[in-house]
Design an enzyme around this catalytic site. Sequence first.
Site, short mmCIF file in Angstrom:
data_model
loop_
_atom_site.label_atom_id
_atom_site.label_comp_id
_atom_site.label_asym_id
_atom_site.label_seq_id
_atom_site.Cartn_x
_atom_site.Cartn_y
_atom_site.Cartn_z
N MET A 31 26.31 -4.59 3.58
CA MET A 31 25.79 -3.67 4.41
C MET A 31 27.09 -2.77 5.01
SD MET A 31 22.90 -5.83 6.79
CE MET A 31 24.08 -6.79 7.79
N HIS A 80 34.22 -8.71 0.12
CA HIS A 80 33.31 -8.00 -0.56
C HIS A 80 34.03 -7.51 -1.87
CE1 HIS A 80 31.70 -7.07 3.55
NE2 HIS A 80 30.50 -7.17 2.88
O1 PAF Z 1 25.01 -10.67 2.98
C1 PAF Z 1 24.73 -9.40 3.67
O2 PAF Z 1 25.55 -8.57 3.68
C2 PAF Z 1 23.26 -9.08 3.67
O3 PAF Z 1 22.49 -10.02 4.15
C3 PAF Z 1 22.53 -8.53 2.28
C4 PAF Z 1 22.57 -9.35 1.20
C5 PAF Z 1 23.68 -7.11 1.78
C6 PAF Z 1 21.32 -7.85 2.54
O4 PAF Z 1 21.00 -6.89 3.23
#
Ligand code: PAF
Length: 282
Positions: A30, A37
């Site tokens: 997101m 990430h």
């Molecule tokens: O973990 C996240 O950031 C969200 O739940 C995801 C998997 C991108 C789905 O919107």
Amino acid sequence: MKLIRSKFELLTDIQLLKFLGKTIGFVPTMGALHAGHIALVKRAVAENDICIVSIFVNPTQFNNITDLEKYPRNLERDAKLLENAGCELIFAPESDMIYNSDEISNRFEFDFGGLDTVMEGKFRPGHFNGVVQIVSKFFQLIQPNKAYFGEKDFQQLAIIHNMVNILNFDVEIVDCPIIRESSGLAMSSRNERLTAEQCKKAVEISKVLFESRNFAAQLSPKKLTRWVINRINSVPELEVEYFEIVNSKTLQTLVSWSEPAVGCIAVYCGEVRLIDNIRYIK
Ligand code: PAF
């Protein structure tokens, strides 16, 4: 690196990649990216021909409209981080490219056989339904060979595994370990909202979780649960929303240590809600 906003443009690229026999590693996000990430992205880059990252603040997984509106968005900064990590393609659609208005107001209901009604599911009703709604759409569009998820969202990961089985997606879900600050605090986009003082207090969460491992041999799961909650609640500004020691597959509360165990926690540090978890080794 390419930034794609249109679903139709994405589909053309995916068709070409599939035709060329390229393997696709996918990291759904997101945005508001942090080192956690980036670790997923680097792994996807290393293990596949092409790495695709989605950046989409998914409206259907928020219970609270203010939360959705306040969610940090900085596409330019995220794109730079992703380019440096070796990502080849970002898919960052607008909401109306993904959902029609009917899908937002009248949501498709998935059945997770109880995985979604405990812990996060108790406090954020409908949240996992929204997560599965978006991840399943992305899997259909992107057709990845592998998809990468962080273990910090332990319950999300269990539900994604369940979804892949039920919906027969031909994708390997790669579970990636929690990335922590040097202090032990689990990395999260929400950490940015902590003051320096709160950060010090939030460190107690992982500290207590790690310490609790030393008592697993002496205390029952129930007693250990109380111990963790009391220790964390004794820190000013920290308030445990839930801590549960559960079976790592079924997510049901454990009464003995005979099954693979994980302790999952949600804690408010001031107004910021943080989650973390720890595995207990028998
Ligand atoms: O973990 C996240 O950031 C969200 O739940 C995801 C998997 C991108 C789905 O919107």
